[in-house]
Scaffold this motif. Structure first.
Motif, PDB file in Angstrom:
ATOM      1  N   TRP A   6       0.848  -1.190   0.000  1.00 34.85           N
ATOM      2  CA  TRP A   6       0.000   0.000   0.000  1.00 34.85           C
ATOM      3  C   TRP A   6       0.882   1.237   0.000  1.00 34.85           C
ATOM      4  N   VAL A   7       0.540   2.217  -0.857  1.00 38.20           N
ATOM      5  CA  VAL A   7       1.316   3.452  -0.996  1.00 38.20           C
ATOM      6  C   VAL A   7       0.386   4.620  -0.680  1.00 38.20           C
ATOM      7  N   PRO A   8       0.173   4.947   0.594  1.00 42.72           N
ATOM      8  CA  PRO A   8      -0.776   6.004   0.953  1.00 42.72           C
ATOM      9  C   PRO A   8      -0.263   7.396   0.585  1.00 42.72           C
ATOM     10  N   THR A   9      -1.126   8.187  -0.020  1.00 45.03           N
ATOM     11  CA  THR A   9      -0.778   9.554  -0.409  1.00 45.03           C
ATOM     12  C   THR A   9      -0.759  10.459   0.812  1.00 45.03           C
ATOM     13  N   VAL A  10       0.273  11.291   0.902  1.00 46.39           N
ATOM     14  CA  VAL A  10       0.363  12.312   1.948  1.00 46.39           C
ATOM     15  C   VAL A  10      -0.198  13.629   1.421  1.00 46.39           C
ATOM     16  N   GLU A  11       0.244  14.026   0.227  1.00 51.50           N
ATOM     17  CA  GLU A  11      -0.232  15.271  -0.396  1.00 51.50           C
ATOM     18  C   GLU A  11      -0.265  15.087  -1.893  1.00 51.50           C
ATOM     19  N   LEU A  37      13.006   7.830  -4.200  1.00 51.28           N
ATOM     20  CA  LEU A  37      12.401   7.175  -3.050  1.00 51.28           C
ATOM     21  C   LEU A  37      13.460   7.158  -1.958  1.00 51.28           C
ATOM     22  N   ALA A  38      13.194   7.863  -0.860  1.00 52.12           N
ATOM     23  CA  ALA A  38      14.199   7.989   0.194  1.00 52.12           C
ATOM     24  C   ALA A  38      13.505   8.291   1.519  1.00 52.12           C
ATOM     25  N   GLY A  39      14.065   7.736   2.598  1.00 56.65           N
ATOM     26  CA  GLY A  39      13.551   8.029   3.927  1.00 56.65           C
ATOM     27  C   GLY A  39      12.139   7.556   4.168  1.00 56.65           C
ATOM     28  N   GLY A  40      11.687   6.586   3.382  1.00 52.75           N
ATOM     29  CA  GLY A  40      10.342   6.066   3.565  1.00 52.75           C
ATOM     30  C   GLY A  40       9.267   6.834   2.812  1.00 52.75           C
ATOM     31  N   PHE A  41       9.676   7.818   1.979  1.00 52.16           N
ATOM     32  CA  PHE A  41       8.724   8.592   1.188  1.00 52.16           C
ATOM     33  C   PHE A  41       9.179   8.610  -0.266  1.00 52.16           C
ATOM     34  N   LEU A  42       8.234   8.908  -1.151  1.00 50.63           N
ATOM     35  CA  LEU A  42       8.554   9.029  -2.576  1.00 50.63           C
ATOM     36  C   LEU A  42       7.686  10.109  -3.184  1.00 50.63           C
ATOM     37  N   GLU A  43       8.195  10.685  -4.281  1.00 52.35           N
ATOM     38  CA  GLU A  43       7.367  11.583  -5.078  1.00 52.35           C
ATOM     39  C   GLU A  43       6.882  10.812  -6.291  1.00 52.35           C
ATOM     40  N   ALA A  78      -3.179  17.884 -18.100  1.00 53.33           N
ATOM     41  CA  ALA A  78      -3.052  17.935 -16.642  1.00 53.33           C
ATOM     42  C   ALA A  78      -1.681  17.430 -16.225  1.00 53.33           C
ATOM     43  N   GLN A  79      -1.215  17.962 -15.113  1.00 53.18           N
ATOM     44  CA  GLN A  79       0.032  17.525 -14.483  1.00 53.18           C
ATOM     45  C   GLN A  79      -0.220  17.392 -12.993  1.00 53.18           C
ATOM     46  N   SER A  80       0.529  16.526 -12.345  1.00 53.44           N
ATOM     47  CA  SER A  80       0.372  16.403 -10.899  1.00 53.44           C
ATOM     48  C   SER A  80       1.671  15.945 -10.265  1.00 53.44           C
ATOM     49  N   ARG A  81       1.770  16.192  -8.993  1.00 59.67           N
ATOM     50  CA  ARG A  81       2.844  15.630  -8.170  1.00 59.67           C
ATOM     51  C   ARG A  81       2.247  15.271  -6.828  1.00 59.67           C
ATOM     52  N   GLN A  82       2.656  14.119  -6.305  1.00 63.86           N
ATOM     53  CA  GLN A  82       2.227  13.746  -4.966  1.00 63.86           C
ATOM     54  C   GLN A  82       3.401  13.241  -4.155  1.00 63.86           C
ATOM     55  N   LEU A  83       3.287  13.422  -2.853  1.00 63.27           N
ATOM     56  CA  LEU A  83       4.209  12.814  -1.899  1.00 63.27           C
ATOM     57  C   LEU A  83       3.464  11.662  -1.254  1.00 63.27           C
TER      58      LEU A  83
END
Length: 298
Positions: free
Chosen positions: A231-236, A259-265, A279-284
């Motif tokens: 599971w890859v839960p979105t933060v933002e 992908l570093a420190g337990g987070f990825l973009e 459309a464009q997007s970015r999520q953490l």
């Protein structure tokens, strides 16, 4: 099949359509408050798909800010505070500023907790306008990612049952994945961190700005292509809608470079059939952890 602007589908309506799943109803007793029902058929991992929930809030803000003539999301940033569960939800909206060309709104989506008290799931800040009023000028170096046509790609709903059970939202989509980015499904991830595919809805509902918000988070997570499953839960999640798409397929590309420190973009680009970057997007997001990891599909 596209609804007329301002026409809101009925929350909890029978069926599996995107409009049913993102339906909101104005609450008669409270201004700028909307009721919704989140359908478990649009779940992934431990909660409802983040793009779907963002689209629910985007629809409520469209109704709120539409009173100023601004119904189209141009920039939307969503912070996910806790996983959304199937069941009733409330969206409280606010007009922060109503301008001539742009209006800014804020919203909070909440659900009843175990004790009955409201639990915040999502906070959103967004700018809305009229995509039809934008200029025709386009200066870009961006090009659509090369990939085979839809009929030469791999239908996502042919994934193993174990995968579909964990991501039932896939059954609600017509998603055709680029064969070059699905090696992870047979135990051969590329290690690049890219997943691409053609996207539309099975009922052939034509794409619009709300569907673009959902599509920004609709593909399988890019860590799969790195050989990391779970599971890859979105933060933002931030989505920029650049143009109203033409009818037909959407070409969607998701990429992770760090992908570093337990987070990825995860960066996404969405192109319409006219070759326009719409459309464009970015999520953490959180990288899959031991508590969520499962065996890769076989």
């Amino acid at each position: 099949m596209t609804r007329e602007p301002g026409v809101l589908p009925r929350p909890g309506a029978q069926g599996t359509s995107f409009d049913d799943a993102t339906a909101v109803a104005p609450r008669r007793t409270e201004e700028s408050v909307f009721d919704a029902v989140l359908d478990g058929g649009w779940a992934v991992g431990a909660g409802i798909n983040g793009g779907l929930v963002a689209a629910v809030v985007a629809r409520a803000l469209s109704a709120e800010l539409g009173r100023s003539g601004h119904r189209d999301p141009l920039a939307l940033s969503a912070y996910f505070l806790s996983p959304c569960r199937p069941g009733p939800a409330t969206v409280r909206t606010e007009t922060v500023r109503a301008g001539r060309g742009l209006s800014t709104g804020a919203a909070v989506l909440s659900q009843p907790g175990e004790d009955g008290a409201a639990v915040e799931r999502l906070r959103v800040l967004a700018s809305y306008g009229d995509l039809g009023a934008l200029t025709d000028e386009v200066r870009t170096t961006a090009t659509p990612p090369p990939m085979p046509g839809p009929d030469e790609c791999v239908p996502a709903d042919q994934a193993p049952a174990t995968f579909l059970d964990r991501a039932p939202v896939i059954r609600r989509l017509d998603l055709r994945l680029d064969p070059a980015t699905v090696g992870w499904a047979v135990g051969q991830p590329s290690g690049v961190g890219t997943i691409r595919g053609w996207f539309r809805l099975p009922d052939r509902r034509e794409p619009d700005p709300l569907l673009l918000v959902f599509a920004a988070d609709a593909l399988p997570p890019t860590p799969f292509d790195l050989g990391i499953f779970g599971w890859v839960p979105t933060v933002e999640l931030t989505v920029h809608v650049r143009a109203r798409p033409v009818a037909g397929w959407l070409r969607v590309s998701h990429t992770t470079r760090n992908l570093a420190g337990g987070f990825l973009e995860e960066d996404a680009e969405i192109w319409d059939e006219a070759g326009r970057l719409v459309a464009q997007s970015r999520q953490l997001a959180r990288a899959p952890g031991a508590a969520h990891t499962y065996t890769p599909p076989a």
